[in-house]
Design an enzyme around this catalytic site. Structure first.
Site, short mmCIF file in Angstrom:
data_model
loop_
_atom_site.label_atom_id
_atom_site.label_comp_id
_atom_site.label_asym_id
_atom_site.label_seq_id
_atom_site.Cartn_x
_atom_site.Cartn_y
_atom_site.Cartn_z
N HIS A 1 0.80 -1.24 0.00
CA HIS A 1 0.00 0.00 0.00
C HIS A 1 0.83 1.28 0.00
CE1 HIS A 1 0.94 -0.28 4.29
NE2 HIS A 1 0.75 1.02 4.33
C1 UD1 Z 1 -1.86 5.72 5.40
C2 UD1 Z 1 -0.54 6.26 5.96
C3 UD1 Z 1 0.52 5.17 5.90
C4 UD1 Z 1 0.06 3.90 6.58
C5 UD1 Z 1 -1.29 3.48 6.03
C6 UD1 Z 1 -1.82 2.32 6.82
C7 UD1 Z 1 -0.10 8.64 5.61
C8 UD1 Z 1 0.66 9.63 4.83
N1 UD1 Z 1 -0.06 7.38 5.17
O1 UD1 Z 1 -1.64 5.40 4.04
O2 UD1 Z 1 1.70 5.62 6.55
O3 UD1 Z 1 1.00 2.90 6.38
O4 UD1 Z 1 -2.23 4.57 6.13
O5 UD1 Z 1 -2.76 1.59 6.10
O6 UD1 Z 1 -0.72 8.98 6.58
N2 UD1 Z 1 -9.00 4.86 1.13
C9 UD1 Z 1 -10.24 4.29 1.07
N3 UD1 Z 1 -10.84 3.96 2.25
C10 UD1 Z 1 -10.27 4.20 3.47
C11 UD1 Z 1 -9.01 4.82 3.50
C12 UD1 Z 1 -8.38 5.14 2.32
O7 UD1 Z 1 -10.80 4.05 -0.01
O8 UD1 Z 1 -10.88 3.89 4.50
C13 UD1 Z 1 -8.32 5.16 -0.17
C14 UD1 Z 1 -8.60 6.56 -0.70
O9 UD1 Z 1 -8.66 6.49 -2.09
C15 UD1 Z 1 -7.36 7.32 -0.28
C16 UD1 Z 1 -6.27 6.27 -0.34
O10 UD1 Z 1 -6.91 5.06 0.04
O11 UD1 Z 1 -7.10 8.42 -1.11
C17 UD1 Z 1 -5.08 6.53 0.55
O12 UD1 Z 1 -5.49 6.72 1.90
P1 UD1 Z 1 -4.57 7.59 2.91
O13 UD1 Z 1 -5.15 7.51 4.27
O14 UD1 Z 1 -4.31 8.93 2.33
O15 UD1 Z 1 -3.19 6.84 2.87
P2 UD1 Z 1 -2.84 5.31 3.04
O16 UD1 Z 1 -2.27 4.83 1.76
O17 UD1 Z 1 -3.98 4.57 3.62
N1 UDP Z 2 -3.40 -5.60 8.73
C1 UDP Z 2 -4.71 -6.06 8.86
N2 UDP Z 2 -5.38 -6.41 7.71
C2 UDP Z 2 -4.82 -6.35 6.48
C3 UDP Z 2 -3.48 -5.87 6.37
C4 UDP Z 2 -2.81 -5.48 7.52
O1 UDP Z 2 -5.24 -6.14 9.95
O2 UDP Z 2 -5.50 -6.70 5.49
C5 UDP Z 2 -2.68 -5.21 9.96
C6 UDP Z 2 -1.30 -5.81 10.14
O3 UDP Z 2 -1.37 -7.10 10.71
C7 UDP Z 2 -0.64 -4.79 11.05
C8 UDP Z 2 -1.22 -3.48 10.57
O4 UDP Z 2 -2.42 -3.81 9.88
O5 UDP Z 2 -1.01 -5.00 12.40
C9 UDP Z 2 -0.27 -2.79 9.64
O6 UDP Z 2 -0.91 -1.73 9.01
P1 UDP Z 2 -0.54 -1.22 7.57
O7 UDP Z 2 0.18 -2.26 6.83
O8 UDP Z 2 -1.82 -0.69 6.99
O9 UDP Z 2 0.36 0.06 7.87
P2 UDP Z 2 1.89 0.28 8.28
O10 UDP Z 2 2.23 -0.64 9.37
O11 UDP Z 2 2.70 0.09 7.05
O12 UDP Z 2 1.92 1.71 8.69
#
Ligand code: UD1
Ligand code: UDP
Length: 383
Positions: A217
């Site tokens: 992601h």
């Molecule tokens: C965010 C964090 C990242 C973290 C990740 C965990 C920042 C800069 N990034 O990334 O560090 O590892 O969360 O998962 O804060 N979206 C949905 N539904 C949701 C949430 C997001 O559809 O509930 C989609 C939207 O199109 C959105 C995109 O995902 O634009 C990215 O979401 P965003 O929260 O900006 O960043 P993540 O990639 O989730």
């Molecule tokens: N995780 C989850 N479901 C998924 C993928 C990840 O519950 O489908 C959990 C994972 O086990 C860990 C946390 O989400 O505890 C990590 O989050 P993510 O990978 O979104 O973000 P990051 O750690 O890179 O910030």
């Protein structure tokens, strides 16, 4: 925007915890339970609304039986500037009303930075959980978020010795650094027995050690078509075993806007699913032959669960996992990913033995208790 301000009692330490993204809810869960059970503390949980799909947020409140947040700022998605600014402008009035003695921010997301900046500018002390983690790659939004959050925090709770040393190198005072261990390790220890009972392997029709798990992601992979294409090409070539791929919404969007999603759907060995729950994901990591990921949290969970990990990044903040030989940093190089995966499959038994013997640099699984004790013995005002 919905507010529901909790009542404060006299003599309590009032703490506001800011969270908003999937990993923040997971890593805060033991802390929320512990703080709520303590008579001397009043905890308010403020959800920024950065993540909002059921499987990115509410599923964890349900799975961990956590109370609903005190407030939800409902900011949703947007560019970095828009999202960070929106959290700040919506959080400020809530903090002004709640007047916490301390704001706690876990992790490295936009919610973390926005929470820390808003509090610091209101002169409310900030404590950062997972402080000092560094990838030394400023192209990653998470690195900017971590660094800036650390430098406006007065209490820095670190997971490892490396993280504490990183902070000292940046001139942060030793007295402000508290090495408490990793809160994600604590969650894992608490939840593993439940994770082992989930039916996810059966539901996906995969056998232990006969599949790989993929999570993807990060912006640098998903929003960069060349990187994404190279990673997907590797996964397509890994036909020797099933690949379970719970698809993050950001990744789904990018795969669908190219021809890559349909390419994945055509592969019989690839199982595309919605993001799974925490317990399901832990079960999938534990039973996988190996994990491919760009997630910070999943790298560590694979390490704790003794599952070999291929990290689809060029660097990591969790350098200990690489130094100990459990984690391979391969970026998006297709051949490297395929060759390393095949080597892991060939040497599975020897690797099992090696990983079983590794030390754990991430503490003793009591991080939240240590954070609570540090706050209670601090000079923070009570009201
Ligand atoms: C965010 C964090 C990242 C973290 C990740 C965990 C920042 C800069 N990034 O990334 O560090 O590892 O969360 O998962 O804060 N979206 C949905 N539904 C949701 C949430 C997001 O559809 O509930 C989609 C939207 O199109 C959105 C995109 O995902 O634009 C990215 O979401 P965003 O929260 O900006 O960043 P993540 O990639 O989730
Ligand atoms: N995780 C989850 N479901 C998924 C993928 C990840 O519950 O489908 C959990 C994972 O086990 C860990 C946390 O989400 O505890 C990590 O989050 P993510 O990978 O979104 O973000 P990051 O750690 O890179 O910030």
């Amino acid at each position: 925007m919905s507010y529901a301000c909790g009542r404060k009692k006299l003599g309590k330490l009032t703490v506001a915890l800011i969270l908003g993204a999937r990993p923040q809810i997971i890593k805060s869960s033991p802390l929320i339970r512990l703080f709520n059970a303590d008579e001397q503390v009043h905890l308010s949980v403020i959800h920024t609304g950065q993540h909002y799909d059921y499987e990115m947020t509410q599923v964890f409140f349900d799975e961990f039986s956590l109370p609903e947040p005190t407030a939800n700022l409902e900011v949703g998605s947007g560019s970095h500037a828009q999202q960070t600014a929106k959290i700040m402008s919506r959080l400020e009035p809530v903090l002004l009303e709640q007047k916490p003695a301390l704001v706690l921010v876990p992790g490295d997301t936009n919610s973390t930075l926005a929470g820390a900046l808003t509090a610091a500018k209101l002169n409310i002390p900030v404590a950062h959980i997972e402080a000092g983690a560094r990838s030394y790659d400023n192209r990653m939004p998470e690195e900017i978020n971590r660094r800036l959050t650390d430098h406006c925090s007065s209490m820095l709770f670190t997971a490892t010795k490396v993280c504490s040393e990183n902070l000292l190198k940046e001139g942060i005072r030793k007295e402000s650094i508290h090495q408490v261990g990793d809160t994600m390790y604590e969650v894992l220890l608490q939840q593993l027995p439940k994770a082992e009972k989930t039916a996810i392997l059966k539901q996906l029709a995969v056998q232990p050690k006969a599949y790989a798990l993929l999570t993807l992601h990060r912006q640098e992979n998903v929003d960069n078509f060349e990187n994404l294409k190279r990673i997907i090409a590797a996964v397509v070539r890994l036909e020797k075993l099933a690949v379970v791929f719970p698809v993050h919404p950001r990744t789904r969007k990018q795969l669908c806007s190219s021809n890559l999603y349909s390419k994945l759907e055509e592969q019989r060995h690839i199982k595309l699913v919605e993001p799974v729950s925490y317990l399901e994901n832990i079960s999938l990591i534990k039973n996988a032959c190996f994990v491919m990921t760009d997630s910070g949290g999943v790298q560590k969970e694979a390490f704790w669960l003794k599952t070999p990990c291929i990290t689809l990044r060029e660097n990591t903040e969790w350098v200990e996992t690489v130094q100990l030989g459990a984690n391979h940093l391969l970026g998006s190089d297709t051949d490297c990913i395929v060759n390393t995966a095949e080597e892991i499959i060939r040497n599975a038994e020897a690797l099992d033995k090696k990983l079983a013997k590794l030390p754990n640099p991430f503490g003793d699984g009591l991080a939240s208790q240590k954070i609570l004790e540090t706050l209670k013995t601090s000079r923070l005002p009570r009201c």
